[in-house]
Design an enzyme around this catalytic site. Structure first.
Site, mmCIF file in Angstrom:
data_model
loop_
_atom_site.group_PDB
_atom_site.id
_atom_site.type_symbol
_atom_site.label_atom_id
_atom_site.label_comp_id
_atom_site.label_asym_id
_atom_site.label_seq_id
_atom_site.Cartn_x
_atom_site.Cartn_y
_atom_site.Cartn_z
ATOM 1 N N ASP A 244 128.459 65.171 -29.498
ATOM 2 C CA ASP A 244 128.687 64.889 -27.935
ATOM 3 C C ASP A 244 129.921 65.169 -27.354
ATOM 4 O O ASP A 244 130.912 65.068 -27.998
ATOM 5 C CB ASP A 244 128.532 63.260 -27.825
ATOM 6 C CG ASP A 244 128.365 62.688 -26.442
ATOM 7 O OD1 ASP A 244 127.243 63.297 -25.615
ATOM 8 O OD2 ASP A 244 129.419 62.372 -25.900
ATOM 9 N N GLU A 313 127.309 69.829 -27.909
ATOM 10 C CA GLU A 313 127.242 69.807 -26.424
ATOM 11 C C GLU A 313 128.501 70.168 -25.811
ATOM 12 O O GLU A 313 129.337 69.682 -26.090
ATOM 13 C CB GLU A 313 126.902 68.483 -25.969
ATOM 14 C CG GLU A 313 126.754 68.051 -24.473
ATOM 15 C CD GLU A 313 126.616 66.878 -23.987
ATOM 16 O OE1 GLU A 313 126.158 66.691 -23.006
ATOM 17 O OE2 GLU A 313 127.940 66.158 -24.646
#
Length: 581
Positions: A244, A313
């Protein structure tokens, strides 16, 4: 030369090694860690299982609740792994299930090595891992490395004083002479990115919620502890990590101000354009040069484990360039950004986005998604009022036909539209801050509709978010009974895709076509395919370039285009596939 018309007979039988498992419900060729071959005989090296893989994202609190508290859990995922296997995906990515106060629904981690009781136990996760592997499904888990929860033991110690063992584990800075924040950095969730801590008489940095303090990755002890947490899950046997906000790990040591961004360039990517975060170029609070060396440390750790992969990401000022920089042989295995999670869905935009990444990414492997837990659902965002089954199936086919791996978000296989969650039921802190201009992310996070009952088979209790009646009408149970449903279309398409090596591993090149036609070819060692998409709700025609000789083939599950003399007739949301001679 006009195309040579010869109808393809369809997918062949799955050829397997002797030790591979058999077909699961006729939907996919399920294997463990063995190599397999496609119907064309091209080998699929399981050491690189992630190349061209379809990864199914599970948002656990909205998948299936087994204990009646209204929140999904790990046992719920275990109970539905057979359903996931029947889809024909290669892996699952599970959003955070770690111990957390849930200020950002799990993306604020208080203990990286334990399961939050809301979701179950470590034993439940072990059971999930074992069953997934028995079905030939790889398991990827979210790792939120750049920040944690203010309830984490590290931060509780760090905030107490300037001279404790964890004092330099977070980004602390003195105030300006007038007591204001050290610089002009803004939080993605709104407002300044600094929070005052009276015990230290300093500010700490939070790029997200104030309850999500940023770790100081310039400190080697922080990097070592972070990698040790990652090692914990690799030792458990996970097959991959979804990282993330991986470009947020480092900040500018000098804490320089971010420059202002002109109004005409304040385009939101996963955030509201009236958010002051959009008013800056984020050159200094993320995507620092030091991040590259950390990714190489992370990759060196992962390379000690067989068959694992990292998916990053990436959201930076130039996400495509950052993705190309981060996704290399010695850094991340895959990367995805927000370029196809925007409102622009024109053929020109999609082509330009893919071509820019292809030009920049000389050795890496892209991953594409048109939906996830942070953006409006794709059939609503791109459909402009048309949330038809044909559009839903086309979007899956489109993203699965691009070069790279694919992330499909739970419910995408049902064609779920965005839910309209009233303010009284809103849970997302982001939506509460920016209501009513931006309604937050709850509309794409409502629970999976498993049947048409009041709670949609999701829970025996009150679901944490309301489930729209329109979602119950297109539930899994309803679609299972309809051969023409989006669910059955997606299953058929993914099974067919696995048998087309050009789609899973071939190169990509685009053909000139007017809007709304998107046309490209995929070229593998033994197979070349043409893919043509009508991205509109009106029928169109398109003439093939004269030098192409093709054999039309059926891509199951989509609305098929037809060959008419010297051109392709594409119905609304139509798709045309052909083998290139």
């Amino acid at each position: 030369m006009h195309p040579c018309i010869r109808i393809h007979a369809g997918p062949g039988a799955c050829r397997r090694n002797a030790d591979a498992r058999t077909w699961n419900s006729g939907a996919r060729c399920v294997t463990g860690r063995h190599a397999e071959t496609t119907s064309s005989g091209e080998a699929m090296d399981n050491k690189h299982w992630w190349r061209g893989a379809v990864i199914y994202q599970i948002y656990p609190r909205s998948f299936l609740d087994t204990d009646g508290d209204g929140v999904g859990d790990l046992p719920g995922i275990v109970d539905r792994l057979d359903y996931i296997a029947r889809l024909g995906v290669d892996a699952i990515w599970i959003s955070p299930f770690f111990k957390s106060p849930m200020a950002d629904f799990g993306y604020d981690i208080a203990d990286y090595r334990d399961v939050d009781p809301l979701f179950g136990t470590l034993a439940d996760f072990d059971r999930l891992l074992d069953k997934a592997h028995s079905l030939g499904i790889k398991v990827m888990i979210d790792q939120v490395l750049s920040h944690c929860s203010a309830e984490h033991a590290w931060f509780k110690e760090s905030r107490e004083s300037r001279d404790n063992p964890k004092a330099d584990w977070y980004v602390w800075a003195d105030p300006k002479e007038d007591g204001t924040a050290p610089n002009n950095w803004m939080s993605l969730f709104g407002g300044v990115a600094w929070r005052w801590e009276p015990r230290r008489e300093q500010y700490y940095l939070h790029n997200f919620l104030a309850s999500q303090p940023d770790l100081n990755f310039h400190n080697p002890d922080v990097r070592a502890a972070t990698l040790d947490n990652v090692k914990f899950w690799l030792d458990k046997g996970v097959d991959g990590l979804r990282l993330d906000a991986i470009n947020f790990c480092f900040h500018d040591r000098q804490l320089r101000d971010n420059p202002p961004k002109p109004k005409e360039k304040r385009v939101g990517r996963g955030f509201s354009t009236d958010n002051p975060y959009a008013y800056q170029y984020h050159y200094h609070n993320n995507t620092q040069p030091e991040n590259v060396a950390f990714l190489e440390e992370l990759r060196a750790l992962m390379d000690r484990y067989p068959d694992v992969a990292a998916l990053g990401e990436i959201s930076s000022e130039d996400s495509l360039a950052t993705t190309a920089e981060y996704v290399t042989e010695h850094r991340l295995h895959m990367g995805y950004s927000f370029e196809l999670l925007t409102d622009d869905h024109s053929a020109g935009y999609i082509r330009g986005t893919v071509e820019r990444l292809e030009a920049a990414m000389t050795e890496g492997w892209p991953c594409w998604a048109v939906s996830n837990h942070d953006v409006q659902r794709a059939v609503t965002r791109w459909g402009q009022g048309d949330a038809s089954p044909g559009l839903a199936a086309q979007l899956v086919a489109l993203v699965c036909s691009l070069r790279g791996s694919v992330c499909l978000y739970q419910g995408e296989e049902l064609g779920l539209p965005e839910a309209d969650v009233p303010y009284a039921d809103l849970q997302d802190p982001y939506g509460k801050t920016f209501w009513p201009n931006f309604k937050g992310r709850d509309g794409c996070r409502t629970p999976m509709p498993w049947n048409a009952q009041e709670s949609a088979g999701f829970s025996d209790g009150r679901p944490w978010l309301p489930i729209p009646a329109g979602h119950r009408a297109i539930s899994v149970a309803v679609q299972e009974a309809d051969p023409a449903s989006v669910l059955n279309r997606v299953r058929a398409f993914l099974a067919w895709r696995r048998e087309q090596p050009a789609l899973t591993s071939g190169s990509i090149s685009f053909l000139d076509a007017p809007e709304p036609v998107l046309a490209f070819r995929r070229d593998g060692e033994r197979q070349s395919l043409l893919a043509v998409f009508n991205l509109s709700a009106q029928p169109v025609h398109w003439s093939l370039p004269g030098e192409l000789s093709v054999q039309p083939i059926e891509g199951p599950g989509v609305i098929p285009g037809q060959w008419e003399q010297d051109r392709i007739a594409l119905p609304a949301r139509g798709v045309f596939y052909a083998r290139i001679d």
